[in-house]
Design a protein around this motif. Structure first.
Motif, short mmCIF file in Angstrom:
data_model
loop_
_atom_site.label_atom_id
_atom_site.label_comp_id
_atom_site.label_asym_id
_atom_site.label_seq_id
_atom_site.Cartn_x
_atom_site.Cartn_y
_atom_site.Cartn_z
N GLU A 271 44.59 38.43 37.66
CA GLU A 271 44.16 39.76 38.06
C GLU A 271 43.24 40.39 37.02
N GLY A 272 42.42 41.33 37.48
CA GLY A 272 41.59 42.13 36.58
C GLY A 272 40.13 41.70 36.60
N SER A 273 39.24 42.68 36.56
CA SER A 273 37.81 42.39 36.64
C SER A 273 37.31 41.61 35.43
N ILE A 274 37.99 41.69 34.30
CA ILE A 274 37.57 40.95 33.11
C ILE A 274 37.60 39.44 33.36
N GLN A 275 38.39 39.01 34.35
CA GLN A 275 38.52 37.57 34.59
C GLN A 275 37.24 36.94 35.16
N TYR A 276 36.36 37.76 35.76
CA TYR A 276 35.07 37.20 36.18
C TYR A 276 34.29 36.73 34.95
N ARG A 277 34.30 37.54 33.92
CA ARG A 277 33.62 37.17 32.67
C ARG A 277 34.27 35.93 32.06
N ASN A 278 35.61 35.92 32.01
CA ASN A 278 36.30 34.78 31.42
C ASN A 278 36.06 33.49 32.20
N ALA A 279 36.06 33.60 33.54
CA ALA A 279 35.80 32.42 34.37
C ALA A 279 34.38 31.92 34.18
N ALA A 280 33.42 32.85 34.12
CA ALA A 280 32.03 32.46 33.92
C ALA A 280 31.84 31.81 32.55
N ARG B 114 48.91 38.47 31.48
CA ARG B 114 47.55 39.03 31.47
C ARG B 114 47.36 39.76 32.79
N PHE B 115 47.59 41.05 32.78
CA PHE B 115 47.56 41.89 33.97
C PHE B 115 48.31 41.20 35.11
N GLN B 116 49.50 40.74 34.79
CA GLN B 116 50.34 40.05 35.76
C GLN B 116 51.09 41.08 36.60
N VAL B 117 50.85 41.06 37.90
CA VAL B 117 51.40 42.06 38.80
C VAL B 117 52.65 41.53 39.49
N VAL B 118 53.73 42.30 39.40
CA VAL B 118 54.97 41.98 40.11
C VAL B 118 55.15 43.06 41.17
N PRO B 119 54.85 42.75 42.44
CA PRO B 119 54.84 43.78 43.48
C PRO B 119 56.24 44.23 43.87
N GLY B 120 56.29 45.37 44.54
CA GLY B 120 57.54 45.93 45.03
C GLY B 120 57.36 47.40 45.30
N SER B 121 58.42 48.08 45.69
CA SER B 121 58.31 49.53 45.90
C SER B 121 57.93 50.23 44.60
N ILE B 122 58.35 49.64 43.48
CA ILE B 122 57.87 50.01 42.16
C ILE B 122 57.09 48.80 41.63
N GLU B 123 55.82 48.97 41.36
CA GLU B 123 54.99 47.86 40.90
C GLU B 123 55.10 47.73 39.39
N TRP B 124 55.27 46.49 38.93
CA TRP B 124 55.31 46.20 37.49
C TRP B 124 54.04 45.44 37.13
#
Length: 431
Positions: free
Chosen positions: A247-256, A296-306
């Motif tokens: 996740e995260g827009s910075i990953q476009y730069r890292n992937a490139a 690294r901006f690791q999202v754990v979804p739920g009614s409360i997002e972590w």
């Protein structure tokens, strides 16, 4: 009877008088005895204040997707020491690591090694033992004097330069950049993940005679509103790529940057035995969906997002804040944060403050950790009426009790904060 992995690690932790002792003389001497100066046909070294873990993970995923035999060395670990050494995408098991340590112990003689130096040598020995074609080495600290720099990289990547580890690297960006540029080699590609580097980095490339490959100059990327993107390098053109699974827009730069590093291997200075198969649309798209990296901006979804993100220095905290502000949230943003004593907690807090509505401070264990009251003192300029907890799990529980549906909780500040959170949330998994 052979010692267990835990016993080996305890022994190594106490083996050297300093936890950090930068320099290549000792570790290189042992590496020569073990024949580890060339652990793989091709070596890619990844340095940087931030972004190096994500970039290294993208390089690994691209190589695996292209059918290449790969070893990846990273640090530190979140939960298990085994996370630091991956072969063919899977963690090295205890038996393999113990075998590596036994060989190192037999070879080192009277040479004293730090915990990280043992770790680096073990990774290199396992890569050589398994005959991996590509070794991807994430620099631990700095570059010039880091143990990973005992190996000459065929391609060296510098993702970013920011303020961190000032006690060892210097008080200015030019000093820090000069240390990190020490991973470059004469006549070999030096891939820069941003063109906004201190002048010392460009001076280092010129002095060493490396070949610069610079983001937004020699390679670039374009992001569409849909989230799909394109890459343009010296020879490679790819359109309509899916976003990275990180996740995260910075990953476009890292992937490139990862693509540019692998593309550099196919250039005129590439090493023949390690040249990867051609990267194409299918291979790259598959790799982007397979990148895995915890914290690294690791999202754990739920009614409360972590949201779990190490963000252990000011530049990383600024990136995290920008990502949070771009990501919609119905309710409040609560922060669980623990920071090591040698980090700039005040600057980290100031960078995060615009995106945070409530703070839950936790203590981290010694010798480098500080307790919650000390962290509150350091954050006093930006944090009002924080909740204080003695440990990470206590702070996580306090945040969960305070959170309402629609709120989100970010966990940040250190690997030692995010690691326990991965376990507490039940999302830690071995690879």
């Amino acid at each position: 009877m052979s010692a267990s992995l835990e016993q080996w690690l305890a022994r190594q932790d106490a083996a050297h008088p300093k936890a950090i002792d930068l320099g290549l003389e000792r570790v290189s001497a042992v590496a020569r005895r073990l024949g580890l100066e060339r652990p793989a046909a091709t070596v890619i070294t990844v340095a940087g204040t931030n972004g190096k873990g994500s970039t290294a993970a993208h390089i690994e995923a691209l190589l695996l997707s292209a059918g290449c035999s790969t070893g990846l060395f990273t640090s530190p670990h979140f939960v298990r020491y085994n996370e630091r050494v991956r072969i063919e995408g899977g963690e090295a098991d205890d038996a393999a690591l113990v075998a590596a340590f036994e060989r190192i112990e037999a070879a080192r003689g009277g040479v004293s090694l730090t915990f990280f130096e043992y770790n680096t040598l073990a990774a290199l020995w396992l890569f050589a033992e398994r005959s991996v074609r590509f070794a991807v080495l994430e620099v631990g600290l700095g570059g010039r004097l880091d143990a990973t720099n005992l190996v000459d990289a065929d391609v060296a990547v510098l993702c970013s330069v920011g303020f961190d580890h000032r006690d060892w690297l210097g008080d200015s960006l030019d000093e820090i950049g000069a240390e990190k540029a020490g991973v470059f080699r004469a006549g070999r590609p030096a891939v820069l993940g941003t063109h906004r580097m201190p002048q010392s980095v460009y001076s280092g490339i010129e002095r060493l005679g490396a070949v610069p490959v610079v983001a937004e100059k020699d390679f670039s990327w374009r992001i569409e509103e849909s989230g799909r993107w394109s890459y343009q390098g010296p020879r490679l053109r790819l359109q309509d790529l899916p976003p990275s699974s990180l996740e995260g827009s910075i990953q476009y730069r890292n992937a490139a940057t990862a693509l540019a590093a692998l593309e550099a291997l196919s250039g005129p200075r590439a090493c023949g035995p390690g040249r990867p198969p051609a990267l194409d649309q299918r291979t790259v798209a598959a790799a982007l969906g397979q990148v895995r990296l915890a914290g690294r901006f690791q999202v754990v979804p739920g009614s409360i997002e972590w949201i779990l993100d190490i963000a252990h220095n000011p530049p990383a905290a600024e990136v995290l804040c920008a990502q949070l502000r771009r990501r919609p949230c119905q309710g409040r943003t609560l922060a669980v944060i623990g920071v090591l004593g040698d980090k700039d907690a005040a600057a980290i807090g100031a960078a995060l403050a615009p995106a945070v509505d409530g703070w839950f401070l936790c203590g981290l264990p010694p010798p480098r950790g500080i307790d919650a009251p000390e962290l509150a003192r350091r954050l006093a300029a930006v944090v009002v009426e924080p909740s204080l907890s003695a440990s990470v799990p206590e702070a996580l529980e306090a945040a969960r009790r305070a959170a309402r549906p629609g709120d989100r909780v970010i966990v940040c500040g250190s690997v030692l904060t995010v690691g326990p959170a991965l376990q507490w949330l039940g999302v830690y998994s071995e690879r």
